[in-house]
Scaffold this motif. Structure first.
Motif, PDB file in Angstrom:
ATOM      1  N   UNK A   9     -57.384 -25.317 -17.882  1.00  0.00           N
ATOM      2  CA  UNK A   9     -58.582 -25.385 -18.717  1.00  0.00           C
ATOM      3  C   UNK A   9     -59.294 -24.030 -18.728  1.00  0.00           C
ATOM      4  N   UNK A  10     -59.367 -23.384 -17.571  1.00  0.00           N
ATOM      5  CA  UNK A  10     -60.010 -22.066 -17.481  1.00  0.00           C
ATOM      6  C   UNK A  10     -59.350 -21.079 -18.440  1.00  0.00           C
ATOM      7  N   UNK A  11     -58.035 -21.154 -18.557  1.00  0.00           N
ATOM      8  CA  UNK A  11     -57.293 -20.236 -19.432  1.00  0.00           C
ATOM      9  C   UNK A  11     -57.653 -20.445 -20.904  1.00  0.00           C
ATOM     10  N   UNK A  12     -58.211 -21.602 -21.243  1.00  0.00           N
ATOM     11  CA  UNK A  12     -58.583 -21.904 -22.628  1.00  0.00           C
ATOM     12  C   UNK A  12     -60.089 -21.763 -22.888  1.00  0.00           C
ATOM     13  N   UNK A  13     -60.822 -21.275 -21.898  1.00  0.00           N
ATOM     14  CA  UNK A  13     -62.275 -21.120 -22.062  1.00  0.00           C
ATOM     15  C   UNK A  13     -62.588 -20.192 -23.237  1.00  0.00           C
ATOM     16  N   UNK A  14     -63.686 -20.491 -23.918  1.00  0.00           N
ATOM     17  CA  UNK A  14     -64.159 -19.653 -25.035  1.00  0.00           C
ATOM     18  C   UNK A  14     -65.350 -18.856 -24.511  1.00  0.00           C
ATOM     19  N   UNK A  15     -65.079 -17.620 -24.075  1.00  0.00           N
ATOM     20  CA  UNK A  15     -66.105 -16.812 -23.411  1.00  0.00           C
ATOM     21  C   UNK A  15     -66.180 -15.395 -23.990  1.00  0.00           C
ATOM     22  N   UNK A  16     -66.402 -15.264 -25.301  1.00  0.00           N
ATOM     23  CA  UNK A  16     -66.425 -13.929 -25.899  1.00  0.00           C
ATOM     24  C   UNK A  16     -67.630 -13.084 -25.489  1.00  0.00           C
ATOM     25  N   UNK A  17     -68.666 -13.682 -24.924  1.00  0.00           N
ATOM     26  CA  UNK A  17     -69.887 -12.954 -24.588  1.00  0.00           C
ATOM     27  C   UNK A  17     -69.936 -12.592 -23.112  1.00  0.00           C
ATOM     28  N   UNK A  18     -69.740 -13.545 -22.238  1.00  0.00           N
ATOM     29  CA  UNK A  18     -69.822 -13.268 -20.795  1.00  0.00           C
ATOM     30  C   UNK A  18     -68.491 -12.784 -20.227  1.00  0.00           C
ATOM     31  N   UNK A  19     -67.395 -13.150 -20.856  1.00  0.00           N
ATOM     32  CA  UNK A  19     -66.053 -12.858 -20.326  1.00  0.00           C
ATOM     33  C   UNK A  19     -65.892 -13.457 -18.922  1.00  0.00           C
ATOM     34  N   UNK A  20     -66.528 -14.624 -18.695  1.00  0.00           N
ATOM     35  CA  UNK A  20     -66.510 -15.296 -17.396  1.00  0.00           C
ATOM     36  C   UNK A  20     -65.952 -16.714 -17.588  1.00  0.00           C
TER      37      UNK A  20
ATOM     38  N   UNK B 110     -61.796 -33.089 -12.831  1.00  0.00           N
ATOM     39  CA  UNK B 110     -62.348 -34.252 -12.128  1.00  0.00           C
ATOM     40  C   UNK B 110     -61.228 -35.244 -11.876  1.00  0.00           C
ATOM     41  N   UNK B 111     -61.228 -35.831 -10.685  1.00  0.00           N
ATOM     42  CA  UNK B 111     -60.406 -37.012 -10.436  1.00  0.00           C
ATOM     43  C   UNK B 111     -61.363 -38.193 -10.468  1.00  0.00           C
ATOM     44  N   UNK B 112     -61.085 -39.143 -11.338  1.00  0.00           N
ATOM     45  CA  UNK B 112     -61.980 -40.294 -11.461  1.00  0.00           C
ATOM     46  C   UNK B 112     -61.571 -41.410 -10.511  1.00  0.00           C
ATOM     47  N   UNK B 113     -62.266 -42.545 -10.602  1.00  0.00           N
ATOM     48  CA  UNK B 113     -62.056 -43.661  -9.691  1.00  0.00           C
ATOM     49  C   UNK B 113     -60.666 -44.277  -9.817  1.00  0.00           C
ATOM     50  N   UNK B 114     -59.975 -44.052 -10.926  1.00  0.00           N
ATOM     51  CA  UNK B 114     -58.629 -44.588 -11.123  1.00  0.00           C
ATOM     52  C   UNK B 114     -57.548 -43.559 -10.807  1.00  0.00           C
ATOM     53  N   UNK B 115     -57.960 -42.349 -10.364  1.00  0.00           N
ATOM     54  CA  UNK B 115     -56.995 -41.308 -10.034  1.00  0.00           C
ATOM     55  C   UNK B 115     -56.627 -40.420 -11.213  1.00  0.00           C
ATOM     56  N   UNK B 116     -57.212 -40.674 -12.379  1.00  0.00           N
ATOM     57  CA  UNK B 116     -56.917 -39.851 -13.562  1.00  0.00           C
ATOM     58  C   UNK B 116     -57.653 -38.523 -13.470  1.00  0.00           C
ATOM     59  N   UNK B 117     -57.045 -37.491 -14.042  1.00  0.00           N
ATOM     60  CA  UNK B 117     -57.643 -36.157 -14.035  1.00  0.00           C
ATOM     61  C   UNK B 117     -58.157 -35.830 -15.428  1.00  0.00           C
ATOM     62  N   UNK B 118     -59.377 -35.284 -15.470  1.00  0.00           N
ATOM     63  CA  UNK B 118     -60.026 -34.890 -16.722  1.00  0.00           C
ATOM     64  C   UNK B 118     -60.505 -33.451 -16.533  1.00  0.00           C
ATOM     65  N   UNK B 119     -60.120 -32.567 -17.450  1.00  0.00           N
ATOM     66  CA  UNK B 119     -60.454 -31.149 -17.302  1.00  0.00           C
ATOM     67  C   UNK B 119     -61.340 -30.675 -18.444  1.00  0.00           C
ATOM     68  N   UNK B 120     -62.067 -29.612 -18.176  1.00  0.00           N
ATOM     69  CA  UNK B 120     -62.915 -28.988 -19.186  1.00  0.00           C
ATOM     70  C   UNK B 120     -63.063 -27.509 -18.899  1.00  0.00           C
ATOM     71  N   UNK B 121     -63.488 -26.768 -19.907  1.00  0.00           N
ATOM     72  CA  UNK B 121     -63.716 -25.325 -19.751  1.00  0.00           C
ATOM     73  C   UNK B 121     -65.072 -24.982 -20.356  1.00  0.00           C
ATOM     74  N   UNK B 122     -65.588 -23.822 -19.986  1.00  0.00           N
ATOM     75  CA  UNK B 122     -66.849 -23.418 -20.588  1.00  0.00           C
ATOM     76  C   UNK B 122     -66.599 -22.910 -22.011  1.00  0.00           C
ATOM     77  N   UNK B 123     -67.559 -23.202 -22.881  1.00  0.00           N
ATOM     78  CA  UNK B 123     -67.477 -22.839 -24.291  1.00  0.00           C
ATOM     79  C   UNK B 123     -68.806 -22.189 -24.662  1.00  0.00           C
ATOM     80  N   UNK B 124     -68.764 -20.878 -24.896  1.00  0.00           N
ATOM     81  CA  UNK B 124     -69.979 -20.146 -25.250  1.00  0.00           C
ATOM     82  C   UNK B 124     -70.231 -20.202 -26.750  1.00  0.00           C
ATOM     83  N   UNK B 125     -71.445 -19.871 -27.126  1.00  0.00           N
ATOM     84  CA  UNK B 125     -71.865 -19.907 -28.515  1.00  0.00           C
ATOM     85  C   UNK B 125     -72.759 -18.703 -28.760  1.00  0.00           C
ATOM     86  N   UNK B 126     -72.635 -18.094 -29.929  1.00  0.00           N
ATOM     87  CA  UNK B 126     -73.465 -16.935 -30.268  1.00  0.00           C
ATOM     88  C   UNK B 126     -74.949 -17.291 -30.238  1.00  0.00           C
TER      89      UNK B 126
END
Length: 141
Positions: A17-28, A34-50
């Motif tokens: 997910x980090x590799x897909x982050x949209x960070x044109x301003x901070x470059x960070x 997350x592992x939820x109560x059923x053991x499933x994994x859910x991922x997210x990345x930071x998404x910047x906006x002008x």
């Protein structure tokens, strides 16, 4: 239904997910998984906006994905950031995590090489306000 994930699964999902982050301003770029109560994994990345501060943190994306996919409890979360310093969740994300987690929920903080440190949510957000506060609002002390 998938079984419980391993730390390697969480790390791989957060790193992808980090590799897909949209960070044109901070470059960070930040990734979270997350592992939820059923053991499933859910991922997210930071998404910047002008139109700062209209962006979204990686933890927020992972929590939203978890909820959209039917998860209701964070069993553990891993956050990965670049650089030498610990990339812990911001204050707002700590509160968002609290909505779906217990005080003893592990929050793993990672860098490119792997997990650097593990905290409990209570260590990051002591004496927090959460859903249980509202559940007991009508009770007398």
């Amino acid at each position: 239904m998938p079984g419980p994930s391993t730390m390697d699964d969480l790390f791989a999902a957060a790193k992808a997910a980090q590799a897909r982050a949209h960070v044109p301003y901070s470059r960070f770029p930040v990734g979270a998984a997350i592992r939820d109560e059923a053991g499933r994994i859910h991922a997210g990345c930071n998404v910047e906006n002008a139109a700062y501060p209209q962006g979204a943190c990686a933890e927020t994306g992972a929590i939203s994905r978890m909820a959209a996919e039917g998860g209701r409890r964070i069993a553990e979360i891993l956050v990965i950031g670049p650089g030498a310093m610990l990339c812990t969740p911001c204050g707002g994300c700590r509160q968002r995590i609290r909505e779906f987690a217990r005080p003893d929920t592990p929050v793993h903080v990672a860098g490119p090489e792997g997990v650097r440190r593990t905290f409990t949510l209570d260590e990051l957000l002591p004496h927090s306000f959460g859903p249980d506060n509202l559940d007991s609002a009508g009770e007398t002390p």
